[in-house]
Design a protein around this motif. Structure first.
Motif, PDB file in Angstrom:
ATOM      1  N   ASP A 397       0.843  -1.176  -0.010  1.00 25.94           N
ATOM      2  CA  ASP A 397       0.316  -0.056  -0.065  1.00 25.94           C
ATOM      3  C   ASP A 397       1.335   0.850   0.098  1.00 25.94           C
ATOM      4  O   ASP A 397       1.951   1.116  -0.056  1.00 25.94           O
ATOM      5  CB  ASP A 397      -0.601   0.424   1.424  1.00 25.94           C
ATOM      6  CG  ASP A 397      -0.360  -0.662   2.526  1.00 25.94           C
ATOM      7  OD1 ASP A 397       1.178  -0.188   2.833  1.00 25.94           O
ATOM      8  OD2 ASP A 397      -0.333  -0.364   3.951  1.00 25.94           O
ATOM      9  N   MET A 398       0.205   2.466   0.211  1.00 23.71           N
ATOM     10  CA  MET A 398       1.129   3.237  -0.051  1.00 23.71           C
ATOM     11  C   MET A 398       1.401   3.855   1.132  1.00 23.71           C
ATOM     12  O   MET A 398       2.925   3.991   1.342  1.00 23.71           O
ATOM     13  CB  MET A 398       0.236   5.265   0.789  1.00 23.71           C
ATOM     14  CG  MET A 398       0.473   6.397  -0.076  1.00 23.71           C
ATOM     15  SD  MET A 398       1.640   7.276  -1.032  1.00 23.71           S
ATOM     16  CE  MET A 398       0.541   7.651  -2.111  1.00 23.71           C
ATOM     17  N   PHE A 431       3.465  -0.814  -8.592  1.00 19.42           N
ATOM     18  CA  PHE A 431       2.323   0.278  -8.498  1.00 19.42           C
ATOM     19  C   PHE A 431       2.807   0.332  -9.808  1.00 19.42           C
ATOM     20  O   PHE A 431       2.818   2.073 -10.020  1.00 19.42           O
ATOM     21  CB  PHE A 431       3.313   1.160  -7.513  1.00 19.42           C
ATOM     22  CG  PHE A 431       2.791   1.169  -6.298  1.00 19.42           C
ATOM     23  CD1 PHE A 431       1.597   1.026  -4.925  1.00 19.42           C
ATOM     24  CD2 PHE A 431       4.594   0.550  -5.675  1.00 19.42           C
ATOM     25  CE1 PHE A 431       2.478   0.446  -3.789  1.00 19.42           C
ATOM     26  CE2 PHE A 431       4.143   0.281  -4.200  1.00 19.42           C
ATOM     27  CZ  PHE A 431       2.858   0.119  -3.711  1.00 19.42           C
ATOM     28  N   ASP A 432       1.977  -0.334 -10.699  1.00 20.40           N
ATOM     29  CA  ASP A 432       1.963   0.408 -12.558  1.00 20.40           C
ATOM     30  C   ASP A 432       1.137   0.756 -12.727  1.00 20.40           C
ATOM     31  O   ASP A 432       1.065   0.749 -14.014  1.00 20.40           O
ATOM     32  CB  ASP A 432       2.257  -1.166 -13.027  1.00 20.40           C
ATOM     33  CG  ASP A 432       1.490  -2.247 -12.580  1.00 20.40           C
ATOM     34  OD1 ASP A 432       0.173  -2.167 -12.330  1.00 20.40           O
ATOM     35  OD2 ASP A 432       1.574  -3.319 -13.154  1.00 20.40           O
ATOM     36  N   GLU A 433       0.203   1.010 -12.008  1.00 23.80           N
ATOM     37  CA  GLU A 433      -1.273   1.486 -12.203  1.00 23.80           C
ATOM     38  C   GLU A 433      -0.515   3.025 -12.874  1.00 23.80           C
ATOM     39  O   GLU A 433      -0.622   3.851 -11.739  1.00 23.80           O
ATOM     40  CB  GLU A 433      -2.437   1.734 -11.502  1.00 23.80           C
ATOM     41  CG  GLU A 433      -4.262   1.839 -12.435  1.00 23.80           C
ATOM     42  CD  GLU A 433      -4.896   2.126 -10.649  1.00 23.80           C
ATOM     43  OE1 GLU A 433      -6.504   2.618 -10.624  1.00 23.80           O
ATOM     44  OE2 GLU A 433      -4.178   1.190  -9.282  1.00 23.80           O
ATOM     45  N   ASP A 435      -1.330   7.145 -13.469  1.00 25.49           N
ATOM     46  CA  ASP A 435      -1.883   8.504 -12.788  1.00 25.49           C
ATOM     47  C   ASP A 435      -3.088   8.283 -10.924  1.00 25.49           C
ATOM     48  O   ASP A 435      -4.008   8.566 -10.678  1.00 25.49           O
ATOM     49  CB  ASP A 435      -3.451   8.650 -13.822  1.00 25.49           C
ATOM     50  CG  ASP A 435      -3.060   9.036 -15.255  1.00 25.49           C
ATOM     51  OD1 ASP A 435      -1.519   9.162 -15.573  1.00 25.49           O
ATOM     52  OD2 ASP A 435      -3.762   8.598 -15.918  1.00 25.49           O
ATOM     53  N   SER A 436      -2.242   7.199 -11.014  1.00 23.71           N
ATOM     54  CA  SER A 436      -2.916   7.098  -9.457  1.00 23.71           C
ATOM     55  C   SER A 436      -1.742   7.466  -8.661  1.00 23.71           C
ATOM     56  O   SER A 436      -0.401   7.847  -8.827  1.00 23.71           O
ATOM     57  CB  SER A 436      -2.338   5.271  -9.055  1.00 23.71           C
ATOM     58  OG  SER A 436      -1.224   4.618  -8.832  1.00 23.71           O
ATOM     59  N   GLU A 437      -2.680   7.350  -6.796  1.00 22.63           N
ATOM     60  CA  GLU A 437      -1.696   8.335  -6.090  1.00 22.63           C
ATOM     61  C   GLU A 437      -0.423   7.847  -5.901  1.00 22.63           C
ATOM     62  O   GLU A 437       0.742   7.828  -5.795  1.00 22.63           O
ATOM     63  CB  GLU A 437      -2.709   8.455  -4.952  1.00 22.63           C
ATOM     64  CG  GLU A 437      -2.259   9.108  -3.672  1.00 22.63           C
ATOM     65  CD  GLU A 437      -2.519   9.451  -2.701  1.00 22.63           C
ATOM     66  OE1 GLU A 437      -2.453   9.892  -1.319  1.00 22.63           O
ATOM     67  OE2 GLU A 437      -4.262   8.479  -2.652  1.00 22.63           O
ATOM     68  N   THR A 438      -0.576   6.067  -5.725  1.00 25.23           N
ATOM     69  CA  THR A 438       0.691   5.691  -5.480  1.00 25.23           C
ATOM     70  C   THR A 438       2.176   6.106  -6.460  1.00 25.23           C
ATOM     71  O   THR A 438       2.791   6.151  -6.097  1.00 25.23           O
ATOM     72  CB  THR A 438       0.450   4.091  -5.757  1.00 25.23           C
ATOM     73  OG1 THR A 438      -0.259   3.398  -6.270  1.00 25.23           O
ATOM     74  CG2 THR A 438       0.271   3.989  -4.312  1.00 25.23           C
ATOM     75  N   ALA A 439       1.476   6.020  -7.511  1.00 28.79           N
ATOM     76  CA  ALA A 439       2.212   6.092  -8.979  1.00 28.79           C
ATOM     77  C   ALA A 439       3.374   7.391  -9.271  1.00 28.79           C
ATOM     78  O   ALA A 439       3.691   7.193  -9.542  1.00 28.79           O
ATOM     79  CB  ALA A 439       1.569   6.043 -10.529  1.00 28.79           C
ATOM     80  N   ARG A 440       2.079   8.807  -8.381  1.00 28.94           N
ATOM     81  CA  ARG A 440       3.088  10.043  -8.753  1.00 28.94           C
ATOM     82  C   ARG A 440       3.893  10.239  -7.211  1.00 28.94           C
ATOM     83  O   ARG A 440       4.727  10.674  -7.624  1.00 28.94           O
ATOM     84  CB  ARG A 440       1.754  10.916  -7.938  1.00 28.94           C
ATOM     85  CG  ARG A 440       0.751  11.012  -9.787  1.00 28.94           C
ATOM     86  CD  ARG A 440      -0.489  12.467  -8.914  1.00 28.94           C
ATOM     87  NE  ARG A 440      -1.269  12.591  -8.516  1.00 28.94           N
ATOM     88  CZ  ARG A 440      -2.736  11.130  -9.200  1.00 28.94           C
ATOM     89  NH1 ARG A 440      -3.036  11.318 -10.188  1.00 28.94           N
ATOM     90  NH2 ARG A 440      -3.781  11.161  -7.669  1.00 28.94           N
TER      91      ARG A 440
END
Length: 594
Positions: A397-398, A431-433, A435-440
């Motif tokens: 997770d984050m 974390f390959d999604e 435009d996700s928060e984790t990607a940012r």
């Protein structure tokens, strides 16, 4: 650096002379401040700067029409050191606990820290106007932040005397609430106050006196006397946190006495204090520390603790500490105790927070490997990669992302580039999604890492204005090793390397020079600081702006994510290295001098 990483030490190692009780207590006080006071500030009622729930409830019951005029502290957007946030259990960043704190009217903002790879930003620092505190009948009562004591102390070491002798129990309750609010306000803008620390100490002494008076006042209700007794514990904790050893001694003695109290709240507060001292003793390697700690933890009364945020936080810290010291069996017992107490809590946020803290056991393998690496043991890349992937599978997770990013920062400081690359590759795969928060979040961390790699070997640029418009000529530094500390008055730790840098320069005055880069965004505060403090070197100015898309272009260019941060420029004018650990600077300079 602001705080050294937690390192596992031999179980029998003693940091200070155990025969010297005074030195032992000094060490205990420092660790008590680290493990209980600082991480839990503004959360834990025992040592927080905000009124306890009971104090606020008492005021509300007596003053139903009173408006809430509490000043809120500035939310300092502090950039934390990478090793400060390396522990996944950085409880101040736990969103669930923040919600719980807000439910308890405890403001968490003064203790929040930005992630270690966030670009340094200087916050807005507008001071809140002081407010006049009044009692329910409208008459002003003693405001510790607005008035001086009516009777001066006979010596500098005596507690300032208050004019509270004639105050009723209710007004003493109000007075204590005011001291808490004023201390919270000062904490929120401490960096902008010239004598903020002295003012906090002064108010804490006043709080101590008023608390002792309320605790023994015959006309006070049982509940009010309890508030007084707990206030005494709080005030001594405040003073102890500022290095007052006598207050630390008194705090420990008082807690040992009050843990046997019939007052459940007072006994609970005292237990938290004693757990803090037991954690310190564990750090010192004392033989009986584990037994004392486990005794306090295992005998926590479930009915009292099941809805108590501070107790949960301290239990989480104890579990993490035991795990970091290799006491996995004891850490597992504390984990089970956390679940036993909180899994059926009526508060869903507490249940969730307990599960999060209990799941921190997933991080233990990484913590053990990091401790080994910091002690110069070689950990194969494959072993590190396996541990990282296992953690991502279990807790991807984050929080896990932020933790592993801070681990990568530590590894980079230790020049373990292969381990760093493996860490970021694993994060990118998990974390390959898009435009996700984790990607940012991952993009911020990885881009800062890339910036620090790219900057090496490039020409150092003098293309910035000078602080105070002092004339800076590039020719003055030509052919010299240039030490470039990045600094801001909002983060005092950014200046902690200065003395060692000066020592290096003084050893080779013809070959080494210092030129700073200031990152402050507030001209007025910076100018005031410079009027009061003469800097021993000139500085360029890279002003920060919270409103801009990039807070600070220069900081971003260099990949500045933590303080202290130093760029080292070779005699040819090219950036030879960046340093954000404070270690190995002299060795790097000596290699350039050859």
């Amino acid at each position: 650096m602001t705080q050294q990483p937690f390192q596992s030490k031999p179980k029998n190692e003693v940091v200070l002379d155990p025969a010297n009780d005074r030195d032992s207590l000094i060490s205990q006080l420092l660790l008590f401040t680290r493990y209980v006071l600082i991480p839990s500030l503004l959360y834990v009622t025992v040592i927080g700067c905000t009124p306890s729930n009971e104090t606020q409830q008492e005021e509300t019951e007596q003053q139903p029409d009173r408006q809430n005029t509490e000043q809120k502290p500035s939310n300092l957007n502090q950039a934390s050191n990478q090793e400060q946030t390396s522990n996944p259990q950085e409880l101040a960043n736990n969103a669930t606990l923040q919600r719980l704190a807000q439910q308890s009217n405890l403001d968490s903002s003064a203790n929040s820290t930005s992630q270690p790879y966030e670009v340094i930003a200087t916050p807005n620092t507008n001071k809140a106007d002081s407010q006049t505190k009044k009692s329910v009948d409208g008459n002003e009562i003693g405001n510790p932040n607005d008035t001086k004591p009516k009777s001066e102390p006979t010596s500098g070491s005596e507690t300032n005397r208050l004019s509270t002798a004639d105050l009723s129990a209710q007004k003493l309750v109000e007075f204590l609430a005011m001291t808490d609010r004023d201390m919270q306000d000062i904490w929120g803008r401490l960096q902008q106050m010239e004598n903020g620390r002295d003012e906090l100490i002064r108010i804490a002494k006043m709080k101590l006196q008023a608390s002792q008076q309320l605790a023994t006042l015959s006309e006070a209700t049982e509940k009010q006397r309890s508030l007084g007794a707990r206030g005494e514990l709080q005030a001594l904790s405040h003073l102890a946190s500022f290095g007052d050893i006598d207050s630390a001694e008194a705090l420990k003695t008082l807690a040992e006495k009050n843990i046997l109290s019939d007052d459940d709240s007072l006994a609970s507060d005292s237990r938290l204090v004693l757990i803090g001292f037991a954690l310190e003793s564990l750090k010192q390697g004392k033989a009986d520390a584990k037994d004392a700690l486990m005794n306090y933890l295992m005998n926590l009364p479930r009915d009292q603790a099941s809805n108590d945020v501070p107790t949960l936080m301290v239990m989480g810290q104890a579990r993490d500490t035991l795990a970091a010291y290799g006491e996995q069996v004891l850490a597992a017992k504390v984990r089970d105790k956390i679940l036993e107490i909180y899994q059926d809590s009526a508060n869903p946020d507490l249940r969730s927070a307990a599960m999060e803290l209990a799941n921190h056991a997933l991080y233990d393998e990484i913590e053990t490997l990091l401790a080994s690496i910091r002690s110069s043991k070689r950990i194969p890349v494959q072993q590190w990669e396996s541990a990282v992937n296992e953690l991502l599978t279990s807790a991807g997770d984050m929080q896990c992302l932020q933790y592993l990013a801070s681990c990568a920062l530590q590894l980079e400081g230790l020049q373990l580039d292969s381990h760093v690359k493996i860490t970021f590759d694993a994060l990118a795969a998990h974390f390959d999604e898009p435009d996700s928060e984790t990607a940012r979040e991952l993009a911020i961390a990885s881009s800062a890492y890339a910036a620090r790699q790219i900057i090496i070997g490039t020409e150092f640029s003098y293309d910035l204005p000078a602080v105070n418009n002092r004339l800076i000529k590039a020719n003055d530094y030509q052919g010299k090793i240039l030490l470039v500390p990045f600094w801001t008055i909002m983060l005092p730790e950014s200046l902690q390397l200065i003395s060692s840098l000066e020592a290096l320069r003084d050893q080779h005055p013809e070959q080494i020079a210092i030129l700073g880069i200031n990152l402050d965004g507030n001209d007025e505060l910076l100018n005031t600081f410079l009027q009061q403090n003469e800097m021993p070197f000139k500085s360029l100015r890279a002003s920060s702006s919270n409103s801009a898309e990039t807070t600070n272009q220069t900081a971003t260019k260099y990949g500045v994510t933590s303080m202290p941060f130093l760029a080292i420029v070779s005699q040819s004018g090219k950036i030879a290295a960046v340093n954000f650990t404070g270690q190995g600077i002299e060795e790097t300079v000596k290699s350039l001098l050859k």
